[in-house]
Structures are given as C-alpha cells and as structure tokens.
Design a protein around this motif. Structure first.
Motif, PDB file in Angstrom:
ATOM      1  N   PHE A 120       0.833  -1.271   0.546  1.00 46.35           N
ATOM      2  CA  PHE A 120       0.095  -0.122   0.204  1.00 46.35           C
ATOM      3  C   PHE A 120       0.887   1.439   0.741  1.00 46.35           C
ATOM      4  N   HIS A 180       1.436   7.011   2.080  1.00 44.57           N
ATOM      5  CA  HIS A 180       1.046   7.956   2.003  1.00 44.57           C
ATOM      6  C   HIS A 180      -0.810   8.117   2.443  1.00 44.57           C
ATOM      7  N   LEU A 181      -0.826   6.406   2.835  1.00 47.61           N
ATOM      8  CA  LEU A 181      -2.566   6.286   3.202  1.00 47.61           C
ATOM      9  C   LEU A 181      -1.889   5.897   4.940  1.00 47.61           C
ATOM     10  N   ASP A 216       0.899   3.972   5.845  1.00 47.99           N
ATOM     11  CA  ASP A 216       2.246   4.894   7.206  1.00 47.99           C
ATOM     12  C   ASP A 216       2.868   3.502   7.590  1.00 47.99           C
ATOM     13  N   SER A 256      -4.912  -1.160  -5.461  1.00 45.79           N
ATOM     14  CA  SER A 256      -5.113   0.244  -5.285  1.00 45.79           C
ATOM     15  C   SER A 256      -5.279   1.204  -5.957  1.00 45.79           C
ATOM     16  N   SER A 297     -11.171   0.630   2.610  1.00 44.63           N
ATOM     17  CA  SER A 297     -10.256   0.644   3.613  1.00 44.63           C
ATOM     18  C   SER A 297     -10.878   1.378   4.470  1.00 44.63           C
ATOM     19  N   ILE A 357      -8.734   6.668   3.843  1.00 46.12           N
ATOM     20  CA  ILE A 357      -7.811   6.314   3.739  1.00 46.12           C
ATOM     21  C   ILE A 357      -8.637   6.531   2.166  1.00 46.12           C
ATOM     22  N   ASP A 358     -10.303   6.098   2.384  1.00 43.67           N
ATOM     23  CA  ASP A 358     -11.254   5.965   1.090  1.00 43.67           C
ATOM     24  C   ASP A 358     -11.347   6.978   0.475  1.00 43.67           C
ATOM     25  N   ILE A 418      -8.880   9.807   0.343  1.00 39.00           N
ATOM     26  CA  ILE A 418      -7.465   9.782  -0.165  1.00 39.00           C
ATOM     27  C   ILE A 418      -7.690   9.356  -1.886  1.00 39.00           C
ATOM     28  N   MET A 419      -8.251   8.019  -1.398  1.00 37.18           N
ATOM     29  CA  MET A 419      -7.957   7.662  -2.424  1.00 37.18           C
ATOM     30  C   MET A 419      -9.208   8.506  -3.916  1.00 37.18           C
TER      31      MET A 419
END
Length: 357
Positions: free
Chosen positions: A43, A46-47, A52, A201, A219, A223-224, A226-227
């Motif tokens: 992964f 940055h997540l 991280d 991802s 996730s 996190i999602d 950020i995605m």
C-alpha cells in the motif's frame, strides 16, 4: 618520571586486551547483523494506518539500532507488482516486503484468515489472538512452508462496507453488481451473485470512474477519501462486515531471517509490535472528522439492512465450513480463531459499556 609498577602494568595490559575484545566484538556484530533490506510495500505509504506503518517502522528501527538495521521502503509496484510480493520474498528476489497476506489466498487459502475475516475479530481481539493465543505460531508454521517468516506489523479497525453508486437494500441488489472486493469478503459476495474483481489500489478509482465497476471497498473513510471514491460513489455503507480488522505483515525471506542474530530478530519484532499499536491508534483517531465532512461532499453514510447482514452472515458461515473442508491449514487456523473468540466473548459482553445511539 616514576617507574611503572608491576600492578599498573598488569592493569594497563588488562585494559588493552578488553579494548581489543570490545572492538573485535563490535566489528563482528557489524559484519554479521548489518541489515540493508529493500522492502516492497503493498500500500502507498501516504495512506494513514494502512500504508504508513512500514515507513514509521523503518524510521524507528534505524534510530533504535543506531543505523545497524535499515529498510529502504519502495512504493507499490516499484520493484514487483503488489500481488507478487510474497513470491518475490519467497525466492529472495527481495529480502522483505510489507504485505496484505490475503492477496496470497489463491495459492495459500489460509492466508486470508491472517488479514481479514468476515464477521470476525475486532482489531484488539485479533492482536490478542496473535500475541497471546496461537496466531503467531500458526502463521509462522503456515508460511515456513513457503520460505517466509511473517511478522505482524499493522492492525487497523473496520473498513466501510463499501462505496456504491446506487443504494442497496437486499441480497437481490448484489446480484450482477460489478464490485471490487478483496479477501474472503469477495468470495462471500461472489456466492451472493455479485460480479467481483480484485484490482490493486491504484487501479480502483479509474475503474470506478469509467464504470468498469459500480462499487468498491478498500479501507477506512480517511483512506478512501484520499483515494477519491467519494467523488463518484456517494453512498458509503456501514458496518464493514467483511473486514472488522485489517492486518498487514512484514514478510521476510526465511533463510535471511534465520541467519540473523537473536538480538536483531528481537529488534525487528519490537519495532513491528510498536508499529502495530501505533497503526491502530492512528487509524482510529482520524475517522470522526472525515465522517463529519460527508454532508459537504454530498456523501451519505448508510447502514446495511439487518436482513441483508443476516444473509451475508449465513453465506459467510457456509463459506468458512466449505474452505475448512478443502484445506487443513485453513481449518486449523479458523478453528483456533473461533475457540479464542468463544473464550473472549464472555469478557467482552460483560466488561464493555454498550455503545450509545
């Protein structure tokens, strides 16, 4: 000048010998245990909480070992594809990787139980099974067959049940649904009639944007976000039935691991144990603010219908029995988890306050 006495001469000689021994020991330790590993991450670092932890572990372990142990962490795909980390470590193409073991379930069915279990343990419960129960021993035994030594290096809380372009109300709404879903949860949805795909991802957002998939899980909300899933799919469902915990591991080529001294092994273990706890606290700390911002983004947090959850639980139970019959390792690990849960349940039920509405 006063002549040097015999006793002083002996003292000086002793000090000199001790100095040589200490110097030699240090050099021997350096030669034997100097660790310089390339570590492929599954992964992006940055997540938070998910990606991280390995970055923080690498920083801490370098400081704690005074530079003796150093990991150079590579972002997903830089050395090997995200789904090929285990194979690369097994063959010593790279010494170590930061992996989500459920991606190995095609070749190692029981691996999924070490990563996320539908309707399974909560994160602290899984960590207790790993450290205080049979988890660590069973995982090491499973992966030793594949020339790999696994070290738990991250645990975070539940994922969401997924991001959907359209609302879902029953099992019928899952039939034919094109969805990205990984691990055992993906197998459950397949049995429910969904069209399930597993993609890395970095490929999820484009697939969602182009309409190749109608929904996805990945996730936790922070996190999602950020995605970018909230830009396209505006229905975020809860609870994360398929993944009440998410565990990631530092996996090390077993031959490489076995050559390390006990002190170096212990240092790596301690760093990952600390990383596991910090991943949990980091992940838990971020979610409330993200949920509070849903309204401004036009996202609706929805709860799955109880009847739908009940249906998914029935499918899950059938799947677990089916996989247990097919694979002895799966049965051994699943039975161990269930036995631990049964013992733990009485404590959890009595000890904790009910969640306020």
């Amino acid at each position: 000048m006063q002549p040097i006495t015999t006793s002083i001469k002996k003292s000086l000689a002793t000090i000199a010998v001790a100095s040589v021994i200490a110097s030699t020991t240090t050099l021997a330790y350096s030669a034997e245990d100097k660790v310089r590993w390339k570590v492929q991450a599954v992964f992006g670092t940055h997540l938070p909480g998910l990606g991280d932890p390995i970055k923080f572990v690498a920083e801490d372990i370098k400081a704690a070992s005074d530079g003796q142990i150093q990991f150079k962490v590579y972002e997903p795909g830089k050395l090997v594809p995200p789904f090929a980390i285990t194979e690369a470590v097994k063959n010593n193409q790279i010494s170590a990787g930061y992996a989500w073991l459920a991606y190995d379930q095609g070749k190692i069915p029981a691996s999924a139980l070490l990563s996320a279990v539908p309707f399974g343990m909560e994160p602290w419960e899984f960590a207790s099974w790993w450290y205080e129960g049979e988890g660590k021993q069973l995982a090491e035994s499973l992966y030793a067959k594949h020339n790999i030594h696994p070290v738990l290096c991250s645990v975070i809380g539940p994922e969401t049940a997924g991001w959907f372009k359209h609302q879902i109300h029953s099992l019928d709404d899952l039939k034919g649904l094109k969805i990205r879903f990984a691990g055992l949860g993906g197998k459950v949805l397949q049995k429910a009639g969904a069209s399930v795909t597993v993609i890395p991802s970095g490929e999820i957002f484009p697939a969602l944007e182009k309409g190749s998939i109608d929904a996805t899980e990945f996730s936790m909300p922070a996190i999602d976000q950020i995605m970018g899933f909230d830009k396209i799919a505006k229905n975020n469902y809860f609870p994360g039935w398929h993944q009440p915990f998410t565990a990631s591991h530092l996996i090390i080529n077993k031959e490489v691991w076995d050559k390390l001294s006990k002190s170096t092994q212990a240092t790596i273990d301690m760093a990952c144990t600390a990383g596991t706890f910090r991943a949990l606290t980091h992940g838990e700390a971020l979610q409330g603010k993200v949920l509070a911002g849903f309204k401004d983004k036009g996202v609706t947090a929805r709860k799955l219908d109880p009847a739908l959850l009940e249906g998914l639980k029935e499918i899950t139970d059938d799947l677990m029995q089916e996989l247990s019959q097919q694979d002895a390792d799966f049965k051994r690990i699943y039975d161990s988890q269930q036995a631990f849960r049964n013992d733990y349940h009485s404590w959890r039920k009595l000890a904790y306050l009910p969640i306020e509405p």
